[in-house]
Structure formats: structure tokens, C-alpha cells
Scaffold this motif. Structure first.
Motif, short mmCIF file in Angstrom:
data_model
loop_
_atom_site.label_atom_id
_atom_site.label_comp_id
_atom_site.label_asym_id
_atom_site.label_seq_id
_atom_site.Cartn_x
_atom_site.Cartn_y
_atom_site.Cartn_z
N LYS A 81 -16.53 1.10 28.51
CA LYS A 81 -16.47 0.23 27.35
C LYS A 81 -15.03 -0.10 26.98
N ILE A 89 -17.53 -6.95 27.25
CA ILE A 89 -18.47 -5.85 27.43
C ILE A 89 -19.71 -6.09 26.57
N ARG A 127 -23.74 -4.29 25.83
CA ARG A 127 -24.56 -3.11 26.04
C ARG A 127 -25.83 -3.51 26.78
N SER A 133 -26.20 1.56 28.73
CA SER A 133 -24.84 1.61 29.23
C SER A 133 -24.16 0.27 28.97
N TYR A 134 -23.03 0.04 29.64
CA TYR A 134 -22.25 -1.17 29.37
C TYR A 134 -22.04 -1.95 30.64
N GLN A 135 -22.00 -3.26 30.47
CA GLN A 135 -21.71 -4.14 31.60
C GLN A 135 -20.62 -5.11 31.21
#
Lengths: 115, 114
Positions: free
Chosen positions: A100, B93, B95, B99-101
Motif C-alpha cells: 500500500k 492503489i 483495495r 489486499s491491494y492492487q
């Protein structure tokens, strides 16, 4: 120093061949990604994986498949290579949380040419 | 539909001057923005990031500014050096599935002229 290693820097393959691109990371990251980079199109996500044996389609999965049998290794497979798959392929990895803030760690890329 | 847009494919700047690279986005749910730098035949490397709750983040010669109302961010490089010549990607970014992309812009090629 943390590393994402792609097995080949340059590859030349023939149309119709089955092609394997390998990526290994030594950071114990859960998340791994495959992108392709083309001029004027930026970085486009092909497939990603959040855990061993898990895979998810990205924006352009057609003509590709992936395999993640071990946490550190993420393979991209071109089932039958075509000339429009000539590109720079980039593997990346991240931890679920740090991704992040710090984004991904990328490998050096594989320049694939399909003739 | 591209959610992160870099409308300038290229930019040329004299050494020592300021380079300003721009990026627009459409999704107000993005919570972090990042800039990557990429040299030819190498993978992208992380440069700097900014949280959506901030309006500025600085790291040495690099400063990123975020204008949420305009959905716009910019990367300032001062002073520009020839070694800064590279392709710069803006990324956001979001969510996804716990998780994160990252989603990337198409990149801006910066050329710093000695």
C-alpha cells in the motif's frame, strides 16, 4: 538486498511455441504479479496471485496462464505464442500491507520476441 | 476504462530546471498514489508515494503534490539531472479482495538535456 529475479532477460520464440517465463522472489512475499509493458500502453496486468496455488485474472489474461506451486515462484505461460505477445514482461511481488505504501518490487523484465 | 491518466507521453527539460510530471485519476476511492521510475531494459523502481489524506510528500529532490478536489497529482523534480531521464509511471492503489492492487498510467518519458 531484496530481489525479484526473472530467469531470462531476452527470449526469441517461434509462433505456436509454448513459452514459460519464470519469476522468483526471495522476500517471502505473498503477492506476485505479471505485467506486460508496451509503448504507449503502459503497464498492463496479466495475472496475479495472493497465495500458493491461487491465481486471479488481471486486465489482459487472454492467451496466458500462470502457475504458483511454491510461494517464491510465479510462472507465466504462453500456451501458443503469437506475434502480438511480443513485449516486455515484468514480474512483481509485494507484502499485503507494505504494498500500500511502497508499491511493488519489480524484476528486471524479460524482453520476449515472437517470430 | 483507464482510471489513471498521464496525458503527456514525453517531456524535455534543461538540466538544473524543474521537471513537473502530471497525473489525473477518476476513482475517488484510491487511497495511495505512487510514482515509479523506469530505465530501458530494467524493471520499474519505486520513487515516492503519497497517502490520499495528505497533499504533499517530499523526499530529497522529489516532491509529490495531491489535489483531491481536482483528482490530480504531480511529481516535481528539482533540480533535474541527466540521470533522471527515464519513463515515469503514476500508479494508484485500490483495495481488492482483502489486499491491494496497483493500477498504472501509461507513463511519461522525461528527457533531461545537459
Amino acid at each position: 538486498d531484496v530481489k525479484v529475479t526473472q530467469s531470462s532477460r531476452y527470449l526469441v520464440k517461434r509462433t505456436g511455441e509454448k513459452v514459460f517465463l519464470e519469476c522468483v522472489q526471495d522476500m517471502d512475499h505473498e503477492n506476485m504479479f505479471w505485467y506486460r509493458q508496451d509503448p504507449g500502453l503502459g503497464l498492463r496486468l496479466i495475472y496475479f496471485s495472493y497465495d500458493v496455488k491461487m491465481k486471479e485474472k488481471g486486465d489482459i489474461p487472454e492467451g496466458y496462464s500462470v502457475s504458483r506451486e511454491k510461494k517464491e515462484r510465479f510462472s507465466l505461460i504462453l500456451e501458443s505464442a503469437s506475434t502480438n505477445q511480443t513485449s516486455m514482461y515484468l514480474c512483481a511481488s509485494s507484502l499485503p500491507g507494505t504494498g500500500k505504501i511502497y508499491g511493488y518490487t519489480f524484476g528486471s523484465g524479460t524482453r520476449l520476441t515472437v517470430v | 476504462d483507464q482510471q489513471v491518466k498521464q496525458n503527456s507521453p514525453s517531456l524535455s527539460v534543461q538540466e538544473g530546471r524543474i521537471s513537473i510530471l502530471n497525473c489525473d485519476y477518476t476513482n475517488s476511492m484510491f487511497d495511495y498514489f505512487l510514482w515509479y521510475k523506469k530505465y530501458p531494459a530494467e524493471g520499474p523502481t519505486f520513487l515516492i508515494s503519497i497517502s490520499s489524506i495528505k497533499d504533499k510528500n517530499e523526499d530529497g529532490r522529489f516532491t509529490v503534490f495531491l489535489n483531491k478536489s481536482a483528482k490530480h497529482l504531480s511529481l516535481h523534480i528539482v533540480p533535474s539531472q541527466p540521470g533522471d531521464s527515464a519513463v515515469y509511471f503514476c500508479a494508484a492503489i485500490f483495495r481488492w479482495a482483502g489486499s491491494y492492487q496497483l493500477t498504472f498510467g501509461k507513463g511519461t518519458k522525461l528527457s533531461v538535456i545537459p
